[in-house]
Design a protein around this motif. Structure first.
Motif, PDB file in Angstrom:
ATOM      1  N   ALA A  64       0.890  -1.285  -0.004  1.00 41.45           N
ATOM      2  CA  ALA A  64      -0.061   0.097   0.119  1.00 41.45           C
ATOM      3  C   ALA A  64       0.970   1.379  -0.105  1.00 41.45           C
ATOM      4  N   THR A  65       0.300   2.119  -0.773  1.00 40.80           N
ATOM      5  CA  THR A  65       1.222   3.529  -0.878  1.00 40.80           C
ATOM      6  C   THR A  65       0.378   4.451   0.118  1.00 40.80           C
ATOM      7  N   ASP A  66       1.033   5.091   0.958  1.00 44.23           N
ATOM      8  CA  ASP A  66       0.450   6.183   1.828  1.00 44.23           C
ATOM      9  C   ASP A  66      -0.438   7.146   1.166  1.00 44.23           C
ATOM     10  N   LEU A  67      -1.454   7.577   1.527  1.00 39.17           N
ATOM     11  CA  LEU A  67      -2.590   8.636   0.807  1.00 39.17           C
ATOM     12  C   LEU A  67      -1.984  10.031   1.533  1.00 39.17           C
ATOM     13  N   ASP A  68      -1.260  10.797   0.790  1.00 39.74           N
ATOM     14  CA  ASP A  68      -1.002  12.106   1.341  1.00 39.74           C
ATOM     15  C   ASP A  68      -2.208  13.122   0.809  1.00 39.74           C
ATOM     16  N   LYS A  69      -1.906  14.385   1.231  1.00 37.44           N
ATOM     17  CA  LYS A  69      -2.987  15.322   0.900  1.00 37.44           C
ATOM     18  C   LYS A  69      -2.890  15.624  -0.545  1.00 37.44           C
ATOM     19  N   PRO A  70      -1.954  15.659  -1.464  1.00 37.33           N
ATOM     20  CA  PRO A  70      -1.792  15.789  -2.936  1.00 37.33           C
ATOM     21  C   PRO A  70      -2.502  14.605  -3.655  1.00 37.33           C
ATOM     22  N   GLY A  71      -2.191  13.526  -3.155  1.00 41.28           N
ATOM     23  CA  GLY A  71      -2.909  12.161  -3.522  1.00 41.28           C
ATOM     24  C   GLY A  71      -4.225  12.025  -3.192  1.00 41.28           C
ATOM     25  N   PHE A  72      -4.829  12.586  -2.087  1.00 40.69           N
ATOM     26  CA  PHE A  72      -6.243  12.658  -1.747  1.00 40.69           C
ATOM     27  C   PHE A  72      -6.864  13.559  -2.922  1.00 40.69           C
ATOM     28  N   ILE A  73      -6.498  14.534  -3.073  1.00 41.93           N
ATOM     29  CA  ILE A  73      -7.261  15.450  -3.908  1.00 41.93           C
ATOM     30  C   ILE A  73      -7.291  15.120  -5.298  1.00 41.93           C
ATOM     31  N   SER A  74      -5.980  14.294  -5.717  1.00 47.72           N
ATOM     32  CA  SER A  74      -5.980  13.731  -6.983  1.00 47.72           C
ATOM     33  C   SER A  74      -7.096  12.602  -7.236  1.00 47.72           C
ATOM     34  N   LEU A  75      -7.329  11.740  -5.922  1.00 45.42           N
ATOM     35  CA  LEU A  75      -8.068  10.888  -6.280  1.00 45.42           C
ATOM     36  C   LEU A  75      -9.490  10.965  -5.630  1.00 45.42           C
ATOM     37  N   LEU A  76      -9.740  11.960  -5.268  1.00 41.86           N
ATOM     38  CA  LEU A  76     -11.193  12.442  -4.622  1.00 41.86           C
ATOM     39  C   LEU A  76     -12.276  12.065  -5.790  1.00 41.86           C
ATOM     40  N   PRO A  77     -12.064  12.666  -7.041  1.00 42.78           N
ATOM     41  CA  PRO A  77     -13.148  12.412  -7.939  1.00 42.78           C
ATOM     42  C   PRO A  77     -13.303  10.815  -8.062  1.00 42.78           C
ATOM     43  N   SER A  78     -12.345   9.963  -7.991  1.00 40.96           N
ATOM     44  CA  SER A  78     -12.402   8.588  -8.172  1.00 40.96           C
ATOM     45  C   SER A  78     -13.228   8.106  -6.853  1.00 40.96           C
ATOM     46  N   PHE A  79     -13.175   8.482  -5.722  1.00 44.26           N
ATOM     47  CA  PHE A  79     -13.663   8.131  -4.521  1.00 44.26           C
ATOM     48  C   PHE A  79     -14.948   8.224  -4.716  1.00 44.26           C
ATOM     49  N   LEU A  80     -15.476   9.742  -5.219  1.00 43.16           N
ATOM     50  CA  LEU A  80     -16.984  10.016  -5.123  1.00 43.16           C
ATOM     51  C   LEU A  80     -17.531   9.038  -6.220  1.00 43.16           C
ATOM     52  N   PHE A  81     -17.082   8.992  -7.437  1.00 46.05           N
ATOM     53  CA  PHE A  81     -17.940   8.365  -8.452  1.00 46.05           C
ATOM     54  C   PHE A  81     -17.818   6.790  -8.242  1.00 46.05           C
ATOM     55  N   PHE A  82     -16.772   6.125  -7.458  1.00 48.12           N
ATOM     56  CA  PHE A  82     -16.976   4.909  -6.917  1.00 48.12           C
ATOM     57  C   PHE A  82     -17.938   4.791  -6.048  1.00 48.12           C
ATOM     58  N   SER A  83     -18.319   5.505  -5.005  1.00 48.80           N
ATOM     59  CA  SER A  83     -19.099   5.519  -4.030  1.00 48.80           C
ATOM     60  C   SER A  83     -20.811   5.395  -4.670  1.00 48.80           C
ATOM     61  N   ALA A  84     -20.835   6.466  -5.259  1.00 45.54           N
ATOM     62  CA  ALA A  84     -22.123   6.768  -6.233  1.00 45.54           C
ATOM     63  C   ALA A  84     -22.553   5.539  -7.170  1.00 45.54           C
ATOM     64  N   GLY A  85     -21.317   5.201  -7.754  1.00 43.16           N
ATOM     65  CA  GLY A  85     -21.673   4.075  -8.779  1.00 43.16           C
ATOM     66  C   GLY A  85     -22.052   2.821  -8.046  1.00 43.16           C
ATOM     67  N   ILE A  86     -21.526   2.368  -6.835  1.00 41.17           N
ATOM     68  CA  ILE A  86     -21.798   1.128  -6.368  1.00 41.17           C
ATOM     69  C   ILE A  86     -23.449   1.153  -5.627  1.00 41.17           C
TER      70      ILE A  86
END
Length: 310
Positions: A64-86
């Protein structure tokens, strides 16, 4: 993946795919558990905990790669669409027959291929025509249900699900390159648990589920547990075989077999014209190339694991 292992990996994928569809359909339709934030929150909780155990014990060839602030901002759209999609996926599968659900899922691959390849006239006429056939047959399958009301129907939720998965797939190409597919899946699980728990309270599903009539049945608990476990291993298996030769044919065959078995298992009624359209859809999807995604680190078992905190 060595050639000798490829058939075994494909077989594992097909078993996981069919099992996951059947378990989810059973809980959602047969038991009529129509509380998607609760159901998907439980799935992601089970999947996230199990994936954490696998990563901690080095059962996967990535770390696992640690999730830092820039990473969270970059991946946030993916998180949102993943949750809405399931969540949308659960609402769609609860109201659609398995063959129709899988047919409409196929349309996304065709659309992504058309968006990526068709404007530049690349890829040859065969895949292009196959993609068009997949998309047209999926649309015709929806239109064949002339009695539907689209507002708040399973077709509407299926459209939301496909849109979320499509955007998530495209976003994965521009997201922070430090995070591979396993990383994104793990953090998406965590994000979904955090978001869906309060959402279930806001939507009052957490209170309505207290009156669920099958809450004490063993098959209900078994189905909920299996849905989370199968969902995780299906995702991991898909990451491993998705870029392999013949995957399109194997996947389409698995969807066809799953649909045929579902017709004899569940009570969903599918008309003859719809069956013809679905068959056309599955056959055409064999010739649609898998949309390009970032290379998966753990497909190559000889590759070195990612470093912690890179």
């Amino acid at each position: 993946m060595t050639p000798s292992k490829q058939p075994i990996d494909f077989l594992i994928y097909l078993i996981l795919f069919g099992s996951a569809v059947f378990v989810n359909k059973y809980v959602l339709s047969v038991l009529n558990f129509t509380y998607p934030t609760i159901f998907q929150g439980w799935q992601t909780l089970v999947g996230g905990l199990l994936l954490r155990v696998l990563l901690s014990n080095k059962c996967l060839s990535v770390s696992a790669t640690d999730l830092d602030k820039p990473g969270f901002i970059s991946l946030l759209p993916s998180f949102l669409f993943f949750s809405a999609g399931i969540v949308a996926s659960s609402k769609a599968l609860a109201g659609l027959s398995v063959p129709v659900y899988l047919c409409l899922q196929n349309s996304l691959g065709g659309l992504l291929y058309l968006v990526e390849v068709a404007p530049g006239f690349r890829g040859g006429a065969g895949p292009l025509l196959a993609s068009l056939a997949v998309v047209v047959s999926a649309a015709a399958t929806v239109l064949a249900d002339i009695d539907m009301t689209f507002s708040d129907s399973p077709y509407f939720w299926m459209l939301v699900h496909l849109a979320c998965v499509g955007v998530q797939t495209l976003h994965s190409r521009i997201a922070d390159a430090r995070y591979g597919d396993v990383d994104r899946l793990y953090f998406s699980y965590i994000f979904s648990v955090v978001v869906l728990a309060p959402a279930s309270l806001y939507l009052e599903e957490a209170f309505e589920v207290l009156h669920f009539p099958h809450a004490l049945r063993y098959d209900f608990y078994a189905g909920c547990l299996l849905s989370g476990v199968l969902g995780l291993f299906l995702n991991l298996s898909s990451m491993k075989v998705r870029q392999q030769a013949y995957f399109s044919g194997v996947d389409a065959s698995g969807r066809l077999v799953t649909s045929l078995l579902a017709l004899g298992t569940f009570t969903d009624v599918t008309t003859v014209p719809v069956k013809i359209l679905i068959t056309t859809n599955f056959v055409s999807s064999v010739f649609v190339p898998v949309p390009a995604v970032k290379e998966l680190e753990f497909v190559n078992e000889a590759s070195e694991p990612l470093k912690e905190g890179v």
